[in-house]
Motif scaffolding. Structure first.
Motif, PDB file in Angstrom:
ATOM      1  N   GLU A   1     -29.226  51.519  -8.932  1.00  0.00           N
ATOM      2  CA  GLU A   1     -30.141  52.263  -8.066  1.00  0.00           C
ATOM      3  C   GLU A   1     -30.180  53.738  -8.440  1.00  0.00           C
ATOM      4  O   GLU A   1     -31.251  54.365  -8.437  1.00  0.00           O
TER       5      GLU A   1
ATOM      6  N   ALA B   1     -35.051  44.514  -8.544  1.00  0.00           N
ATOM      7  CA  ALA B   1     -35.082  45.857  -7.971  1.00  0.00           C
ATOM      8  C   ALA B   1     -36.268  45.986  -7.029  1.00  0.00           C
ATOM      9  O   ALA B   1     -37.387  45.588  -7.369  1.00  0.00           O
TER      10      ALA B   1
ATOM     11  N   ALA C   1     -34.607  53.040  -3.897  1.00  0.00           N
ATOM     12  CA  ALA C   1     -34.460  51.799  -4.655  1.00  0.00           C
ATOM     13  C   ALA C   1     -33.312  50.985  -4.084  1.00  0.00           C
ATOM     14  O   ALA C   1     -32.318  51.538  -3.593  1.00  0.00           O
ATOM     15  N   ALA C   2     -33.461  49.674  -4.147  1.00  0.00           N
ATOM     16  CA  ALA C   2     -32.389  48.752  -3.757  1.00  0.00           C
ATOM     17  C   ALA C   2     -32.391  47.601  -4.754  1.00  0.00           C
ATOM     18  O   ALA C   2     -33.454  47.098  -5.138  1.00  0.00           O
TER      19      ALA C   2
END
Length: 518
Positions: free
Chosen positions: A423, A451, A435-436
């Motif tokens: 991330e 992502a 972002a994850a």
């Protein structure tokens, strides 16, 4: 690796201990701190109604204590305080402590079902709330108006031992029902010696905390530290949007600002944010791992005036701090006296410097959570190790890096992967807001990473496709093969709880079901 810090020099900002008071009561310590330093007529709080002196705060707490005593509340009683941040909450909290009751502050914006659950867990003898919440509790509800009127003679401060419970905070409940972590009348001075001193709050400061006082962290930011150290604090009943928060910082000349990484990131999307944040004496960030790209940007604005801290509800506030005087990039700094830490392997054995393991903590304020308010409060002995669920490393100089929760680790090809590392890399792209990353399992049994990315405002659909390719290309050239996402899915937001923490279980569920694709 085990780390024990040197004890810092003395601090004369506040009386040394509740032991110096006649009663041993934290509410008396806070009042005597103001009186001893000539602060009673100085501004303690600023809200939509104006400025409020330390004298008015403590006199209001006395009236609340009188009302509590008139309703039969005293030592050992539990008072659930379901109010938004404001003077009414502060006075109710201090009034409960004055009569020897345990104050339990809860999020006033909870859904009715969550609020009722909080009442069942806390098992209060009384609730301080607005009238519309009355039907959610079996205990009697006292409104702020009833606490501010003439409730009879103000009772003396209840006598308390240093280990007497003063207040309790709910854990976030990310892995089940929230628990209650109890803290004592002596804990505030220890927390102040550690985190309060690291922030360095003084009489010249104006403070504002985005985290609310129903969190142990927010309670320290907005009540314990400023009342002990004489600072003014701005209170807002609602949690502000980033643009509104920036306006508040500028309008009130805030010098100490507390928030989470995500909130700072959102503030930086607004015009003038860098100039406003650059005026702060210190910006304190906590609550989740600080992405490297965001840390670089905040360091560019603030330098060592950015203070990255780590703590838990069980501790009561922070015990790691990375800022002026003890700063190392991309770490959480060193452990703060009088706390200690060590990093251990799966068998509980300390590991060498630079080796990843589970973070364990020791210190005098640690109160593991209990399931019900009537349960005997748990306390670890000062030398006893408390095991967190966080993966961490420490370098030879004692600077600690927390990589995330152990249960946040993703497994790809049988290899453990910390999503925060990936991330961080994705968020270095100028078009990426958040972002994850999580793993997904295909029908053939093969696992891969996916992502989920929130783009900054103004990135159109055509540009987004270029961003996707750039992110994947960067990942392939800068990360080991098993850390490279298989694809990038653009989303409008990431799921977070009311504390701002990323809900990784929800991200995983969405990834498994494909519901986040659009």
């Amino acid at each position: 690796m085990t780390t024990a810090p040197p004890r810092p020099a003395g601090d004369t900002t506040a009386p040394a201990s509740v032991r110096d008071t006649r009663s041993g009561n934290l509410a008396e310590l806070l009042a005597e701190s103001a009186r001893a330093h000539g602060r009673m007529d100085r501004t303690a709080y600023i809200d939509e109604h104006g400025e409020h002196s330390f004298r008015s705060v403590h006199e209001g707490a006395g009236r609340a204590a009188a009302a509590f005593a008139a309703h039969g509340l005293g030592p050992g009683s539990r008072v659930l305080v379901a109010l938004p941040d404001g003077l009414d909450l502060v006075r109710a909290f201090l009034g409960a402590l004055r009569v020897g009751a345990v104050a339990v502050v809860v999020n006033s914006t909870f859904h009715p079902d969550e609020m009722a659950r909080a009442g069942r867990i806390a098992e209060p003898d009384a609730v301080v709330a607005t009238p519309e919440l009355e039907g959610l509790f079996t205990a009697p509800v006292l409104t702020p108006d009833r606490l501010s009127g003439d409730g009879g003679p103000v009772p003396p401060y209840a006598e308390c031992a240093p280990g007497t419970p003063a207040y309790a905070a709910f854990t976030s409940g990310t892995t089940g029902d929230p628990k209650l972590c109890f803290h004592t009348h002596a804990d505030a001075e220890v927390l102040d010696q550690a985190a309060g001193r690291a922030v360095g709050v003084t009489e010249d400061d104006v403070c504002y905390s985005v985290p609310r006082m129903n969190f142990a962290y927010g309670l320290g930011n907005s009540l314990l530290f400023p009342l002990l150290r004489g600072a003014a604090t701005v209170l807002t009943a609602r949690r502000l949007a980033p643009a509104d928060c920036l306006a508040l910082l500028a309008r009130h000349g805030v010098t100490v600002h507390y928030s989470q990484p995500t909130f700072f990131a959102h503030m930086l999307t607004h015009p003038g944010a860098e100039e406003i944040l650059g005026r702060l004496r210190v910006a304190v960030v906590a609550g989740e791992v600080l992405p490297r790209a965001l840390e670089r940007r905040l360091r560019h604005i603030l330098g060592e005036r950015l203070l990255n801290v780590y703590g838990t509800t069980e501790i009561g506030h922070a015990l790691l701090a990375n800022g002026a005087g003890a700063y190392r990039e991309f770490t959480l700094g060193r452990v703060l006296a009088p706390y200690r830490l060590r990093i251990v392997d799966e068998e509980g054995r300390p590991v060498a410097a630079g080796t990843e393991g589970r973070l364990e903590l020791a210190g005098p304020t640690i109160g593991p959570g209990v399931a019900r308010g009537s349960d005997v409060p748990l306390r670890t002995a000062p030398g006893e190790w408390y095991s967190t669920s966080d993966a961490a490393t420490a370098d030879p100089d004692g600077f600690v890096t927390v990589h995330g929760r152990l249960d946040d680790v993703e497994i790809v090809g049988g290899i453990n992967v910390h999503p925060t590392e990936i991330e961080d890399r994705l968020m270095e792209h100028p078009a990426v807001e958040e972002a994850a990353v999580c793993s997904v399992r295909h029908d053939n049994g093969v696992s891969a990473l996916r992502a989920f990315v929130v783009l900054r405002a103004g990135v159109d659909a055509v540009a987004a496709q270029d961003v996707r390719q750039e992110l994947l290309a960067t990942a392939r050239t800068t990360l080991t093969w098993y850390k490279v996402p298989e694809d990038v899915v653009f989303v409008t937001s990431l799921p977070r709880n009311h504390t701002g923490k990323l809900l990784r279980r929800t991200v995983r569920a969405q990834a498994a079901g494909g519901s986040s694709r659009h």
